[in-house]
Each structure stands twice: as C-alpha cells, then as structure tokens.
Enzyme design. Structure first.
Site, PDB file in Angstrom:
ATOM      1  N   ASP A  78     113.312 112.016 -34.595  1.00  0.00           N
ATOM      2  CA  ASP A  78     114.201 110.934 -35.010  1.00  0.00           C
ATOM      3  C   ASP A  78     115.675 111.214 -34.739  1.00  0.00           C
ATOM      4  OD1 ASP A  78     112.376 109.128 -35.912  1.00  0.00           O
ATOM      5  OD2 ASP A  78     112.461 109.751 -38.016  1.00  0.00           O
ATOM      6  N   TYR A  98     107.901 123.296 -37.789  1.00  0.00           N
ATOM      7  CA  TYR A  98     109.196 122.693 -38.099  1.00  0.00           C
ATOM      8  C   TYR A  98     109.924 123.594 -39.074  1.00  0.00           C
ATOM      9  CZ  TYR A  98     108.026 118.103 -36.105  1.00  0.00           C
ATOM     10  OH  TYR A  98     107.714 117.079 -35.263  1.00  0.00           O
TER      11      TYR A  98
END
Lengths: 246, 246
Positions: free
Chosen positions: B53, B111
């Site tokens: 994003d 992540y």
C-alpha cells in the site's frame, strides 16, 4: 515582554537552508510564520545560533525570540509544535535572561557528519548519511584529526564564497571519527566554524581515508591558507548541527 | 527470451502503492518505465510477489520480467539502478527458470513493523517508524503473539475492503516483537497475509501492550471472524515487506 529560548530540530532535506530568503522554504520563515499566527499577524523575529545550508540537518540548534504573550514554556512548546510542519520540532523552551542572545553568546558548537561506509547505498538513509563505498583507513583519518585539533587559521577549510569579516582563526577542541551501528560518524567540536568548514574537513579526511592523501599533508594544507590546498566539500545531507554551547 | 528476477527495495513514502493505477506515482510504473526505455519503447510487464500500500516500504520485494535483450545480470542491475528514481533500488538480479513466477511461487513472506516507543517523536524517523509514546507491556504483547501463531482463519484481521477470493485461513509461523536500537520491531512470518493483515495485527498488539486488551482476548478475536472484533489498523509508514520466500 518575555525572552524565550528553545532547541530546534529539523530535517534539512526539503529546505533551502535555515535563513529567510526570497526563494525557497526556510526553517526561520516556518518558525516566524507560526509565531506570527500566535501574535495575531504581528511579526516576531527569531534568532538562531547561526545558519545552516540547504540539506543540512539540526538536532540541537538554539533559537531565541521575544513575546508579550503570557504563555508558560510548556504552552509555547505545545502550540508551536502543533503549528510547525513535521520536519521542524521545537523542544525545551525556557525563559531566557533579557540579555541572552542565541548567536552572540555562543561559546562553541558540535557538528556531526554521518557516513554510510558499505558497498551498496541504503535508500532509507539517503537524505541522512553520505554513502562512501570505498574502504576507509580509520587510523589514518584519526591521525589527520589530531593535526586539525587546536587553534589554527582555517582559511584553507573555508569556502571561497565566504563573506566572513575578521580573521579565520578558530579552535577545534575535538575532531574524531567513530562507528555507530553500520555508520561512521565524524564529530567536530570547536569555538566556531567557517562557511562550509565542516564539509571541507570531512571531504579532506575522506581523501585521507581513501589513501589519496597522507594524514600529515593536513599540516601543509593548514599552512597554505588557500582553499585549493584542502580536499573537496562533502555533500550537505550527512551533516547535523548537533549541539550549541553557551 | 530470458526471464530475470531481482530483489527490489523501496521507500514507500512518495508512492501511491506498488501497483500501477491511473492516479499517483507507483513502484511498478517506475520500473516498467525504466524497462520500456531500455526496450526502445516496447512495454515490459513487471510481476511482483504482491502489492504493498501507499507509504509501505520494502527491503526484499521480489519481481520478475522477461526480455529479449542480451544483457548479463550485472548489466541489468547497473542499467536499471541508473534509470530508477532514488527511492527504488534493484539488487541481486539473476536469470530465472522459464517457469518461475514471483507471485504464484511464493511460499511465504516476512513483514516487519517498526515502532518508536519513546515520549518524543523523532522527525528523522517519521516516515519509517510509528511513534507510540505510551509505555508498552512487551511480555503481554509476546503472549498475544503466541495465540496468533499457527493456522487460523484471519477474517477478523483482514480489511473489510478486501476482495480476496477463497478462504481467509493462513498460517503465521512466527509473530514476535524485539528491541532494535531505540526501536521495537514486530516480526511476522507466514504463508500469506490478507489485505491490511499485518497493520491490523500490529494495531491489535499495541492495544494489548497499552493494557487496553488482555493477551488472551486475541483468541476470541480470531474466533469471531469479524473485522470489528480486532484492533485498529496501524498506519502504513512503520511497515516493511522484509523478505519473500520461494
């Protein structure tokens, strides 16, 4: 009227420098704009310990200003930080003596210059440290630092564009390089620094570190009193005004 | 035709996200533009392991593309890095098997999410770590992490705007938080992650750390299969796609 002093930090990346100028965003103008809003449009002049160039950062720049508003220091801090853009921050606001002057009362300054010394650049550090891929001889740099310490005429380490009046004799009380995480950090402490002086010191010391100059050549560079005797000017983005002494 | 793969890093700050879209600068578009220049205007499609994003960073995103140019991997690396903007970098370009697919062959991802856990914000980290001034109970966060590990239906930790087809069962093989310098870093490793999943996990774990939720409440959150059962979505700028496993 109250005189106030405070410590400002800024990310110099998106600024044309500290001092107000006709073109380009400046740190001084942003702070003065915030103060003007608090003073119903009245101009409030901000004085710093000195200017910094475009791209140069600060973690411990000192400023002062006077105001007739009756706001305690913590209130100033909250109000100003709420109005300032997110690349400037003010901390540690205190009442100052009426005679205090952020520039004239300066007894010395500390600058730091960050080097990322590895093969590949780090894009997350690209605005905050200077990427030097070559292997550096730290012992040679430290030896050269010893020759820089003390009182010298630093004409060779001052930009030819300098408009300084008076002599160029300054005292460096500390010149060193030390590892910090995966970076190398130059530390310079002294009574005063000429225009571009730290960046020329760093550029010169990096040439020593790369073996392009011998450490003891620094002695002749100082004696030459000629900008062309010293090394290149390192770029602005590795440089931080770290602390101002009073 | 040669298939090539490479690892890209990017600073997500100035991007509208990874994937090409009509409005806003994207990472995919920048790489495809660079490749198009090398291919005399011919379009070259780039495939990544997945999208990220706006504001989300990557240090180990994998891409692949095919080309009829006869350039060795090191040549690709030099040419692309010379053309890419300074907030994207490509490394470790290699020839890939004809059947390799950066997205379909993914076996898992890691992540990381960086937290600056101190009273004052740090303006030099403002795009790269999330400032949380409250004291955090690390032991409570670690306990909640244990409930998240394993195979679960993560519907509660998936954005309601998700358009994912199929079930929302994923396996988290590692969920942890560890100190790194003056920051705290969340680490999540798993077979796959749903839309906004890491940011919702972080938002929820921070609520546990602040004492607003008990660690064991995470069990009921998972069982609820309802986005509103979990915590807030943490902001994008602390998040890094760290590594993709094949």
């Amino acid at each position: 009227m109250q005189k106030l002093k405070g410590i400002i930090q800024y990310d110099g990346t998106a600024f044309a420098g500290y001092q107000v100028q006709p073109n380009g965003r400046t740190i001084q103008a942003e702070i003065e704009t915030a103060l003007q809003k608090m003073h119903k449009g009245q101009t409030v002049k901000v004085t710093a310990s000195g200017r910094t160039d475009a791209g140069v950062h600060a973690v411990g720049q000192m400023i002062h200003f006077t105001s007739d508003l009756d706001i305690p220091p913590e209130g100033w801090e909250r109000a100003l930080n709420a109005m300032l853009p997110d690349d400037i921050r003010i901390d540690d606001i205190q009442y100052a003596d009426a005679g205090f002057h952020a520039r004239y009362d300066t007894k010395g300054k500390e600058y730091r210059y960050k080097i990322l010394n590895q093969k590949d650049p780090d894009l997350f550090r690209r605005y905050y440290s200077y990427h030097v891929p070559q292997k550096l001889d730290i012992a040679a740099i430290k030896e050269a630092c010893r020759y820089l310490e003390g009182e010298h005429d630093f004409t060779s380490f001052c930009s030819a564009r300098s408009t300084v009046k008076g002599d160029k004799v300054r005292t460096i009380t500390k010149a060193d390089i030390q590892p910090e995480g995966n970076e190398l950090v130059f530390i310079f402490r002294g009574t005063g620094f000429l225009y571009n002086m730290v960046r020329i010191l760093v550029g010169t010391l990096l040439e020593v570190g790369k073996g392009e100059r011998k450490p003891e050549e620094v002695i002749a560079m100082i004696e030459a009193k000629d900008r062309s005797a010293a090394g290149k000017t390192a770029p602005p983005h590795g440089l931080f005004l770290w602390e101002v002494f009073y």
